[in-house]
Design a protein around this motif. Structure first.
Motif, PDB file in Angstrom:
ATOM      1  N   THR A 141     126.970 -48.554 -13.368  1.00 29.26           N
ATOM      2  CA  THR A 141     126.311 -49.711 -12.769  1.00 29.26           C
ATOM      3  C   THR A 141     127.344 -50.758 -12.375  1.00 29.26           C
ATOM      4  N   LEU A 142     127.055 -51.485 -11.302  1.00 36.77           N
ATOM      5  CA  LEU A 142     127.955 -52.537 -10.843  1.00 36.77           C
ATOM      6  C   LEU A 142     127.845 -53.799 -11.683  1.00 36.77           C
ATOM      7  N   THR A 143     128.924 -54.575 -11.668  1.00 34.87           N
ATOM      8  CA  THR A 143     128.932 -55.917 -12.224  1.00 34.87           C
ATOM      9  C   THR A 143     129.901 -56.745 -11.390  1.00 34.87           C
ATOM     10  N   CYS A 176     131.771 -47.144  -4.674  1.00 32.68           N
ATOM     11  CA  CYS A 176     131.562 -48.506  -5.179  1.00 32.68           C
ATOM     12  C   CYS A 176     131.249 -49.461  -4.034  1.00 32.68           C
ATOM     13  N   ALA A 180     127.769 -51.532  -3.574  1.00 30.66           N
ATOM     14  CA  ALA A 180     127.794 -52.981  -3.377  1.00 30.66           C
ATOM     15  C   ALA A 180     126.909 -53.386  -2.204  1.00 30.66           C
ATOM     16  N   ALA A 183     123.312 -53.259  -3.278  1.00 32.23           N
ATOM     17  CA  ALA A 183     122.943 -54.405  -4.122  1.00 32.23           C
ATOM     18  C   ALA A 183     122.783 -55.671  -3.290  1.00 32.23           C
ATOM     19  N   LEU A 216     133.132 -56.845  -6.729  1.00 31.28           N
ATOM     20  CA  LEU A 216     132.044 -56.016  -7.246  1.00 31.28           C
ATOM     21  C   LEU A 216     132.634 -54.681  -7.671  1.00 31.28           C
ATOM     22  N   TYR A 218     132.535 -51.518 -11.158  1.00 30.12           N
ATOM     23  CA  TYR A 218     131.666 -50.913 -12.158  1.00 30.12           C
ATOM     24  C   TYR A 218     131.831 -51.596 -13.511  1.00 30.12           C
ATOM     25  N   LYS A 219     130.769 -51.588 -14.279  1.00 33.03           N
ATOM     26  CA  LYS A 219     130.816 -52.186 -15.609  1.00 33.03           C
ATOM     27  C   LYS A 219     131.878 -51.518 -16.478  1.00 33.03           C
ATOM     28  N   ASP A 233     126.858 -59.906 -15.098  1.00 33.29           N
ATOM     29  CA  ASP A 233     125.798 -58.983 -14.703  1.00 33.29           C
ATOM     30  C   ASP A 233     124.825 -59.670 -13.750  1.00 33.29           C
ATOM     31  N   ALA A 237     121.825 -55.094  -9.554  1.00 36.32           N
ATOM     32  CA  ALA A 237     122.632 -53.913  -9.877  1.00 36.32           C
ATOM     33  C   ALA A 237     121.753 -52.721 -10.222  1.00 36.32           C
TER      34      ALA A 237
END
Length: 282
Positions: A141-143, A176, A180, A183, A216, A218-219, A233, A237
């Motif tokens: 998941t993105l962060t 990624c 992005a 999102a 942006l 990944y976690k 966060d 996402a």
């Protein structure tokens, strides 16, 4: 009684004894077991030819092309794999999934491909480059990555569009970058980055060096670099979760090694390493 008669009787008794012993041995051999003449393929589990569920063993060099976001975890898994397979050595080529896929389709020698999105893996499978069906082994998941202390006080995606906020994104061809854009679309936002990077580590490095205010990523990347950056966060996402597929390659120079590594990545031991790093199970 004549000597001839006595000899005949002794011969008859000896013959009967031999017959009894033979019948007893035959009875023992048929009591719930397999005779010595049975084929190994018909023996019980644990014997030659039986499927015990044990992952295949590997020898020689196993070359793995893997998404940049897998660098820390796969490096650790490579060491564990080598320890479990004496005589095997794992070498890695980490980078943007799209660039790795292009290299594979161009004939680069590799045994395994682990991508950060099914779309990228599809470019390899469509070209006949995968051996069998790819398997999703984790999700990510993105962060929002920001410098330590979050000096711009970024709290969500909308803050990335603020005046004077410099943002790095991955190129749209890279998983990624595609995530992005998904999102941002979910948040109904338009964002013009100051740089587009070819893999997630490039976008992260821009934050580390202070060249941008946020990126942006990944976690898992933020967790791996938590000493230098913070993560923010954001709810959108959840609309851009990436599946990570892995596959042995059709032209793998080390086919046994490829099968063994793919099996190991999906083992309980490997899953512990991956989830500890922030990846999600499928």
């Amino acid at each position: 009684m004549s000597t001839r008669t006595t000899a005949s009787r002794r011969l008859a008794v000896a013959t009967a004894a031999v017959l009894v012993l033979g019948l007893g041995a035959a009875a023992c051999g048929s009591d719930g077991g397999t005779s010595s003449g049975s084929s190994p393929a018909t023996t019980a589990a644990g014997s030659p030819g039986a499927d015990t569920g044990t992952a295949p063993k590997a020898k020689g060099t196993v070359t793995v092309f893997a998404a940049a976001s897998l660098k820390e975890t796969f490096t650790e898994l490579g060491k564990k794999f080598e320890a479990a397979n004496p005589g095997a050595k794992v070498t890695f080529n980490f980078g943007g999934s799209s660039a790795l896929a292009t290299s594979i389709n161009s004939g680069a020698p590799a045994d395994v491909f682990a991508a950060a999105s099914p779309a990228t893996m599809k470019t390899v499978t469509d070209a006949g480059g995968a051996s069998g069906q790819p398997s999703t082994f984790v999700k990510n998941t993105l962060t929002i990555a920001v410098p330590k202390g979050n000096p711009k006080h970024i709290a969500g995606l909308k803050d990335l569009t603020g005046s004077g906020v410099k943002v790095a994104l991955c190129a749209k061809e890279v998983p990624c970058g595609a995530a992005a854009l998904t999102a941002l679309k979910a948040a109904d936002l338009n964002l013009t980055p100051v740089t587009l990077e070819q893999d997630v580590k490039g976008a992260l490095t821009k934050v580390e060096l202070g060249e941008v205010d946020a990126s942006l990523v990944y976690k898992t990347d933020v967790q791996a670099d938590s000493g230098k950056i913070d993560g923010v966060d954001f709810p959108e996402a959840a609309k851009a979760v990436n599946d990570y597929p892995i596959a042995a390659l059709a032209k793998a120079p080390n086919k046994d090694g490829a099968a063994a590594f793919v099996a190991y990545v999906q083992s309980p031991e490997a899953k512990q390493v991956l989830t500890a790093a922030g990846f999600q199970t499928p």
